[in-house]
Design a protein around this motif. Structure first.
Motif, PDB file in Angstrom:
ATOM      1  N   LEU A 170       0.835  -1.195   0.000  1.00 40.36           N
ATOM      2  CA  LEU A 170       0.000   0.000   0.000  1.00 40.36           C
ATOM      3  C   LEU A 170       0.872   1.248   0.000  1.00 40.36           C
ATOM      4  CD1 LEU A 170      -2.751   1.492   0.348  1.00 40.36           C
ATOM      5  CD2 LEU A 170      -2.450   1.199   2.827  1.00 40.36           C
ATOM      6  N   GLU A 171       0.578   2.182  -0.888  1.00 42.55           N
ATOM      7  CA  GLU A 171       1.231   3.490  -0.897  1.00 42.55           C
ATOM      8  C   GLU A 171       0.137   4.564  -0.917  1.00 42.55           C
ATOM      9  OE1 GLU A 171       4.285   4.057  -3.812  1.00 42.55           O
ATOM     10  OE2 GLU A 171       5.007   1.992  -3.647  1.00 42.55           O
ATOM     11  N   ILE A 172       0.280   5.561  -0.038  1.00 41.84           N
ATOM     12  CA  ILE A 172      -0.710   6.628   0.087  1.00 41.84           C
ATOM     13  C   ILE A 172      -0.009   7.971  -0.051  1.00 41.84           C
ATOM     14  CG2 ILE A 172      -2.503   7.669   1.504  1.00 41.84           C
ATOM     15  CD1 ILE A 172      -2.751   5.025   3.011  1.00 41.84           C
ATOM     16  N   ALA A 173      -0.418   8.763  -1.029  1.00 40.59           N
ATOM     17  CA  ALA A 173       0.103  10.117  -1.200  1.00 40.59           C
ATOM     18  C   ALA A 173      -0.702  11.050  -0.306  1.00 40.59           C
ATOM     19  CB  ALA A 173       0.000  10.546  -2.657  1.00 40.59           C
ATOM     20  N   THR A 174      -0.103  11.506   0.784  1.00 40.75           N
ATOM     21  CA  THR A 174      -0.843  12.327   1.743  1.00 40.75           C
ATOM     22  C   THR A 174       0.108  13.122   2.617  1.00 40.75           C
ATOM     23  OG1 THR A 174      -2.562  12.258   3.461  1.00 40.75           O
ATOM     24  CG2 THR A 174      -0.889  10.521   3.517  1.00 40.75           C
ATOM     25  N   ARG A 175      -0.414  14.220   3.158  1.00 37.19           N
ATOM     26  CA  ARG A 175       0.301  14.974   4.188  1.00 37.19           C
ATOM     27  C   ARG A 175      -0.220  14.624   5.579  1.00 37.19           C
ATOM     28  NH1 ARG A 175      -1.002  18.833   0.337  1.00 37.19           N
ATOM     29  NH2 ARG A 175      -2.674  19.642   1.680  1.00 37.19           N
ATOM     30  N   LEU A 176      -1.251  13.802   5.653  1.00 31.30           N
ATOM     31  CA  LEU A 176      -1.799  13.410   6.941  1.00 31.30           C
ATOM     32  C   LEU A 176      -0.851  12.427   7.642  1.00 31.30           C
ATOM     33  CD1 LEU A 176      -5.518  12.863   5.859  1.00 31.30           C
ATOM     34  CD2 LEU A 176      -4.558  14.829   7.071  1.00 31.30           C
ATOM     35  N   PRO A 177      -0.889  12.389   8.978  1.00 28.97           N
ATOM     36  CA  PRO A 177       0.026  11.494   9.705  1.00 28.97           C
ATOM     37  C   PRO A 177      -0.381  10.029   9.571  1.00 28.97           C
ATOM     38  CG  PRO A 177      -1.443  12.624  11.233  1.00 28.97           C
ATOM     39  CD  PRO A 177      -1.692  13.234   9.884  1.00 28.97           C
ATOM     40  N   ILE A 178       0.436   9.249   8.878  1.00 31.50           N
ATOM     41  CA  ILE A 178       0.232   7.813   8.736  1.00 31.50           C
ATOM     42  C   ILE A 178       1.593   7.141   8.885  1.00 31.50           C
ATOM     43  CG2 ILE A 178      -1.780   8.083   7.222  1.00 31.50           C
ATOM     44  CD1 ILE A 178       0.064   7.287   4.871  1.00 31.50           C
TER      45      ILE A 178
END
Length: 302
Positions: A170-178
């Motif tokens: 899984l890869e997620i493009a985000t600025r949220l904390p993960i």
């Protein structure tokens, strides 16, 4: 829009350290709206705004200046979900005065009319650049991709679902904390497009909402020829045909989300056929050309 009888004049936002400081202070204290940008001089016959954060100040400016005011057409994105008291106060004062109000989520239309005093709200489906986001052969197996930064994203649910699928990444493009192992930060639009190109499936997890959180990612993935997995939130399901262009699961249901992703990563033929059908649907119904035509129709009807 030029192709549909409207000549747009793009207004450049104010720049410079002083303007940025004033704008930031105004946003913080006065409901998050772009007051500095809205109160600059405009040219043209009609003011078109993408969302309420520019549209609400533009309506108030036009209706409180001396002489003939210009009609303002504004999109609305966030108001049907949680907003603070100051944001709501300005919106309720401005939106009934707008010449037109539109939303990309069909679920918002009745709420805008019932709760915000809008005389007639219009559903204008979101459009995606089908030339920029084009189908490519996938380059990796069992790769799930997601993206998004808004407050209704539930990336942790997607992480928990994919963890149940051995051999799936899984890869997620985000600025949220993960967790860092899944995070892809600082990507530009071209890199986001490349991320879709590598994927087997694009999956989205959100909390309940009606503004169609995840819509842009959904359409970008569909235009890229990828099958999508989305929650059954109102508005978002207007864009995806379950079992044809993607799979829909009950919002918040980690087991159902995991099963949907598993079906697609385990069945290349089904995933590829859904991806082709998704691309056709975007070309037929959700391109930027079609959205421009629909917005031009609103403008010309004034």
């Amino acid at each position: 829009m030029i192709n549909h009888g409207v000549r747009p004049i793009m207004r450049i936002p104010p720049s410079g350290r002083v303007a940025e400081r004033i704008g930031r202070a105004a946003r913080h204290r006065l409901g998050g709206y772009e007051w500095v940008d809205a109160f600059r001089r405009t040219t043209g016959d009609v003011v078109l705004c993408w969302d309420e954060y520019t549209g609400v100040p533009a309506v108030l400016r036009e209706h409180h200046k001396p002489g003939r005011h210009k009609p303002v057409i504004t999109g609305v994105v966030w108001l049907a979900d949680e907003v603070d008291r100051v944001t709501a106060l300005f919106a309720r004062h401005a939106l009934p005065k707008a010449a037109g109000v539109w939303a990309s989520s069909g679920a918002m239309i009745s709420r805008l009319e019932r709760d915000w005093g809008v005389r007639k709200a219009h559903h204008v489906p979101l459009g995606i650049d089908v030339d920029f986001f084009a189908p490519r052969p996938k380059t990796e197996e069992r790769l799930v991709v997601s993206a998004g930064n808004d407050r209704h994203r539930d990336h942790q649910l997607l992480i928990d679902a994919v963890r149940r699928l051995p051999g799936t990444r899984l890869e997620i493009a985000t600025r949220l904390p993960i967790p860092a192992e899944h995070a892809r930060t600082g990507l530009n639009e071209g890199q986001i497009r490349d991320l879709y190109g590598r994927a087997s499936v694009v999956a989205i997890a959100t909390r309940p909402n009606v503004h169609a959180s995840g819509l842009t990612v959904t359409l970008e993935a569909m235009a890229s020829g990828r099958p999508v997995v989305i929650p059954d939130t109102p508005g978002l399901t207007d864009y995806v045909e379950n079992e044809h262009t993607g799979l829909v699961y009950p919002v918040g249901d980690v087991d159902a989300l995991a099963k949907c992703v598993q079906r697609l990563v385990n069945d290349d033929a089904m995933a590829e056929e859904m991806g082709r059908a998704a691309r056709r649907k975007v070309e037929r119904e959700f391109s930027t050309e079609l959205q421009a035509a629909r917005l031009a129709e609103l403008i010309l009807a004034i």
